[in-house]
Write a protein that holds these residues in place. Structure first.
Motif, mmCIF file in Angstrom:
data_model
loop_
_atom_site.group_PDB
_atom_site.id
_atom_site.type_symbol
_atom_site.label_atom_id
_atom_site.label_comp_id
_atom_site.label_asym_id
_atom_site.label_seq_id
_atom_site.Cartn_x
_atom_site.Cartn_y
_atom_site.Cartn_z
ATOM 1 N N MET A 1 0.855 -1.205 0.000
ATOM 2 C CA MET A 1 0.000 0.000 0.000
ATOM 3 C C MET A 1 0.885 1.248 0.000
ATOM 4 N N THR A 2 0.728 2.085 -1.027
ATOM 5 C CA THR A 2 1.561 3.291 -1.110
ATOM 6 C C THR A 2 0.879 4.466 -0.386
ATOM 7 N N VAL A 3 1.697 5.422 0.024
ATOM 8 C CA VAL A 3 1.160 6.648 0.644
ATOM 9 C C VAL A 3 0.696 7.574 -0.477
ATOM 10 N N LYS A 4 -0.480 8.172 -0.332
ATOM 11 C CA LYS A 4 -1.022 9.033 -1.397
ATOM 12 C C LYS A 4 -0.099 10.226 -1.676
ATOM 13 N N VAL A 5 0.036 10.555 -2.969
ATOM 14 C CA VAL A 5 0.815 11.738 -3.353
ATOM 15 C C VAL A 5 -0.121 12.947 -3.272
ATOM 16 N N GLU A 126 6.678 12.978 3.206
ATOM 17 C CA GLU A 126 5.717 12.335 2.287
ATOM 18 C C GLU A 126 6.307 12.198 0.895
ATOM 19 N N PRO A 127 5.820 11.231 0.102
ATOM 20 C CA PRO A 127 6.177 11.243 -1.320
ATOM 21 C C PRO A 127 5.531 12.472 -1.971
ATOM 22 N N PHE A 128 6.136 13.002 -2.980
ATOM 23 C CA PHE A 128 5.609 14.246 -3.571
ATOM 24 C C PHE A 128 5.889 14.273 -5.068
ATOM 25 N N ALA A 129 5.193 15.189 -5.744
ATOM 26 C CA ALA A 129 5.388 15.341 -7.195
ATOM 27 C C ALA A 129 6.167 16.625 -7.474
ATOM 28 N N GLU A 153 0.631 1.530 -8.374
ATOM 29 C CA GLU A 153 0.786 0.101 -8.678
ATOM 30 C C GLU A 153 2.133 -0.460 -8.236
ATOM 31 N N ASN A 154 3.194 0.405 -8.330
ATOM 32 C CA ASN A 154 4.553 -0.122 -8.128
ATOM 33 C C ASN A 154 5.301 0.466 -6.944
#
Ligand code: UTP
Length: 289
Positions: A1-5, A126-129, A153-154
């Motif tokens: 489960m990934t953390v939402k961007v 957090e992950p970010f764009a 997905e990845n």
């Protein structure tokens, strides 16, 4: 489960020297393609990808970007008073909820890596764009949304990628991939602007990224590279081997709007997409188009 961007950085602190004299007093990111500034296309793309927090890394002479995304009370009231609904609607994508948008100042344009690092306290862990507004992308599904889908997905870190003519590798960060699954390429190394004779491939990095916050400590350790700038590519290279990093060949066409020819081409391509500018084809045909 990934953390939402949820967060995106828009680095807009560059000097835009390739577009002088237009960019002497006006930020490159405010150049309009048809009738909308480049930065607004990037913001719309981020929204469509589910981004909730918009972080701009600005510099000297960029305050007009803050004004553009501010609530313009007088203008809105004037348009309402004159019953100009179409014009009023055209302002909707530059509207933010209070607190949704932040500005960080990059005091000196020390490179893209440095610009991204300036936003570290707002991203936290957090992950970010990251979206570079001068890379404008015309696609069916917004490019960042394609990256978010691949990330969901990845996991890992995802960078937008596209194949470029082999003689143009010296204009881009170039990817060496160890394996590929569909349009996802596992990155083994990254080379900044290699001469075609030394390029490991013709798969180039495009200005859309989803990165883990570990990139900030990597940027800390990057020495100034090409042009004396702190390069984001160098920091990503340091992450290779410790985290999964993928290049995603997205569906769509990218225009380099930091370059005059790319910008002109983008104006033509985007104008041709517009149903309200049907006469543009006739105009173009006058010039042999
Ligand atoms: P570019 O490589 O296009 O550099 O930056 P530039 O200075 O904007 O333009 P030229 O090459 O002189 O014409 C890519 C992106 O990174 C941002 C720019 O604003 C652009 O969105 N950037 C670059 C920064 O925010 N800070 C920097 O120090 C450098």
């Amino acid at each position: 489960m990934t953390v939402k961007v949820r967060k995106a950085i828009f680095p807009v602190g560059g000097l835009g020297t390739r577009f002088l004299p237009a960019t002497k007093a006006m930020p490159k990111e405010m150049l309009p393609v048809v009738d909308k500034p480049l930065i607004e296309y990037a913001v719309e793309e981020a929204r469509q990808a589910g981004i909730e927090q918009f972080i701009f890394v600005t510099g000297r002479g960029k305050v007009i970007i803050e004004d553009h995304f501010d609530h313009s009370f007088e203008l809105i009231e004037a348009l309402k008073g004159r019953d100009k609904k179409v014009q009023l609607d055209s302002l909707s994508s530059s509207k933010f909820e209070p607190g949704q948008i932040s500005y960080v100042r990059q005091q000196q344009p020390l490179g893209l890596g440095h610009a991204v690092w300036c936003a570290r306290h707002l991203i936290k862990d957090e992950p970010f764009a990251i979206l570079l507004a001068d890379d404008l992308i015309l696609s069916k599904v917004p490019c960042l949304k394609q990256l978010v889908h691949a990330y969901d997905e990845n996991g890992g870190n995802i960078i937008a990628a596209m194949n470029v003519p082999p003689d143009q590798t010296s204009r881009y960060g170039i990817i060496e991939a160890s394996k590929s699954k569909g349009n996802l390429h596992y990155i083994k190394s990254l080379v900044e602007k290699p001469d075609p004779s030394h390029a490991p491939s013709n798969l180039a990095v495009v200005g859309r990224y989803i990165l883990s916050s570990d990139i900030f400590s990597e940027i800390n350790n990057v020495k100034p590279g090409m042009g004396g700038e702190i390069q984001l590519t160098d920091a990503i290279s340091q992450l290779i081997g410790r985290q999964d990093i993928y290049g995603l060949t997205f569906e769509g066409k990218r225009f380099d709007c930091g370059d005059k020819l790319g910008f002109l081409e983008a104006n033509i391509a985007f104008a041709l997409e517009r149903s309200d500018l049907g006469d543009f084809r006739t105009v173009l045909s006058k010039y042999g188009g």
